[in-house]
Design an enzyme around this catalytic site. Structure first.
Site: not given
Ligand code: GDP
Ligand code: IMO
Ligand code: MG
Length: 429
Positions: A12, A15, A39-40, A223
């Site tokens: 998270d 990415k 979840g991206h 991840q």
């Molecule tokens: P990922 O799994 O690495 O793709 O990240 P996620 O999408 O799960 O979580 C990142 C969150 O941060 C999302 O809600 C994005 O919309 C948000 N986001 C990404 N870059 C920025 C930033 O520079 N500032 C803020 N405030 N939010 C951001």
């Molecule tokens: P993105 O791509 C954050 C974590 C789960 C748990 C561990 C194992 O959005 O960054 P699993 O279901 O993969 O067997 O769970 O990995 N986990 C993540 N945490 N972002 C993710 O993906 C994750 N994918 C798995 O919370 O701790």
């Molecule tokens: Mg994510």
């Protein structure tokens, strides 16, 4: 040019936003591991998109988006994502699924949950999406590949063995659950086969031809390094290799073709699920960051654990993945903090360590060693150029770059597509 994008912490990091930025100039985006545990988030002028299996380049119609052989695909989730895109007027014609990708079958999420329940206090905090059980079956050679959907007789025969001989005895005898009805499961999967058929291809020639044409290829990591099956905080990890090596085996791209590994970090740290987290903030500062950053899981909605930036973790990731340059995201979330801390190493029984040690119980009891910096206490949401950032903010970024040993080229100053500070390095021409 081939770029591998990896998450540098526990996931998270932002990415999705970086992939969306790079995909504008990419010819191909390939997901190479993980499944719908990812979840991206991508935010465009058309609103917010949360991709779980769909590669984050899908919004660019000219960008070929591949779900690579290393991914585990839950067909139910993928079909839902396809129909959600259609509802928003996007036809994912540019989607290709590798015949070799394995499937998360309907019994995998159930087994994931049952296994977690059995672990009791030692549970891992998985996403319950069946990822671990699906990869385990792949390794046990009782997995179903996406390509199997195209061979009905084969699929039915294999279901009879895997479900009839392996899964049903576990479900009924070990967990005292109902047996799966083979006939209806086969019919259900034949229905998915029909819908997914146009997207299923052998991706070997497609990717190799793109390499021959010197296309811009982005390997979309899911991840992150600290969740890596080998180099993360085992057993509190995911069941794939989100590090750079996994991107190669998960797509079929040779190491000699890679031009750059880009590490994505967030300006502090978050973690979902259990496991060691030395710089975790269990006080009101952590609470403030969680609230300001809406740090709740994209997939499960769970509150994310929050901590200070850990440069020992980030440097470990940078070295392990051969990161050439970094993106530092969500800096704006720290806008209000008067004092920032950076964890630069750990103390374990009086000895200093500068990286996460392999021994999980030692890592769990490692105390963070911090250095402190003044916060900038200014809204940076409108910054687009390096010069727009307050000096104290630049100092924080520079210090992080110095500690982890790589230049920080992209800086996230807000969730929107345009909220980026770039420092001039051309990533894709
Ligand atoms: P990922 O799994 O690495 O793709 O990240 P996620 O999408 O799960 O979580 C990142 C969150 O941060 C999302 O809600 C994005 O919309 C948000 N986001 C990404 N870059 C920025 C930033 O520079 N500032 C803020 N405030 N939010 C951001
Ligand atoms: P993105 O791509 C954050 C974590 C789960 C748990 C561990 C194992 O959005 O960054 P699993 O279901 O993969 O067997 O769970 O990995 N986990 C993540 N945490 N972002 C993710 O993906 C994750 N994918 C798995 O919370 O701790
Ligand atoms: Mg994510």
């Amino acid at each position: 040019m081939v770029i591998i994008l990896v998450g540098g912490q526990w996931g998270d990091e932002g990415k999705g936003k970086v992939i969306d930025y790079l995909a504008a100039k990419a010819d191909m985006v390939i997901r190479s591991q993980g499944g719908n545990n990812a979840g991206h988030t991508v935010i465009t002028e058309h609103g917010e998109f949360k991709f779980q299996l769909m590669p984050s380049g899908i919004l660019y119609p000219k960008c070929v988006c591949i779900i690579g052989n290393g991914v585990v695909v839950d067909p139910i989730v993928l079909l839902r994502e396809i129909s959600q895109l259609r509802e928003r007027g996007i036809e994912p014609k540019n989607l290709i699924i590798s015949e070799r990708a394995h499937m998360v079958m309907s019994y995998h999420p159930l087994l994931d949950q049952l296994e977690e329940d059995t672990r009791g206090d030692d549970r891992l905090g998985t996403t319950w999406r069946g990822i671990g059980p699906a990869y385990a079956d792949k390794v046990r050679r009782i997995g179903f590949r996406i390509g199997d959907l195209q061979k009905e007789a084969f699929m039915r025969k294999k279901l009879a063995f895997v479900v009839g001989q392996v899964k049903n005895p576990i479900l009924t005898k070990l967990y005292e659950k109902e047996a799966i009805d083979l006939g209806s499961m086969a019919t259900e999967y034949m229905g998915y086969a029909k819908q997914l058929d146009p997207y299923i291809k052998d991706t070997f020639p497609i990717i190799q031809d793109a390499l021959d044409r010197k296309s811009n290829i982005l390997l979309e990591g899911a991840q992150a390094t600290m969740l890596d099956l080998d180099f993360g905080t085992y057993p509190y990890v995911t069941s794939s290799n989100p590090t750079a090596g996994g991107a190669l085996t998960g797509s079929g791209i040779p190491p000699t073709k890679v031009d750059l590994t880009l590490g994505v970090f967030k300006a502090y740290t978050s973690r979902v699920g259990y496991g060691p987290f030395p710089s975790e903030l269990l006080d009101e500062v952590g609470e403030q960051i969680r609230e300001r950053g809406h740090e709740f899981g994209t997939v499960t909605g769970r509150p994310r654990r929050i901590g200070w930036f850990d440069s020992a973790v980030a440097r470990y990731s940078a070295r392990l993945n051969g990161v050439g340059c970094a993106a530092l995201m969500r800096l704006d979330i720290l806008d209000e903090q008067p004092l920032l801390k950076i964890c630069t190493g750990y103390d374990f029984r009086g000895k200093r360590f500068d990286h996460p040690v392999a021994n999980i119980s030692h890592y769990k009891h490692s105390k963070p060693i911090y250095e402190e910096m003044a916060g900038w206490q200014t809204d940076i949401g409108a910054a687009r150029k390096w010069e727009d950032l307050p000096q104290k903010c630049r100092d924080y970024i520079e210090r992080i770059g110095e500690l982890i040993g790589v230049p920080i080229e992209l800086i996230g100053t807000g969730p929107r597509r345009d909220q980026f500070v770039t420092r001039g390095r051309k990533l894709f021409d």
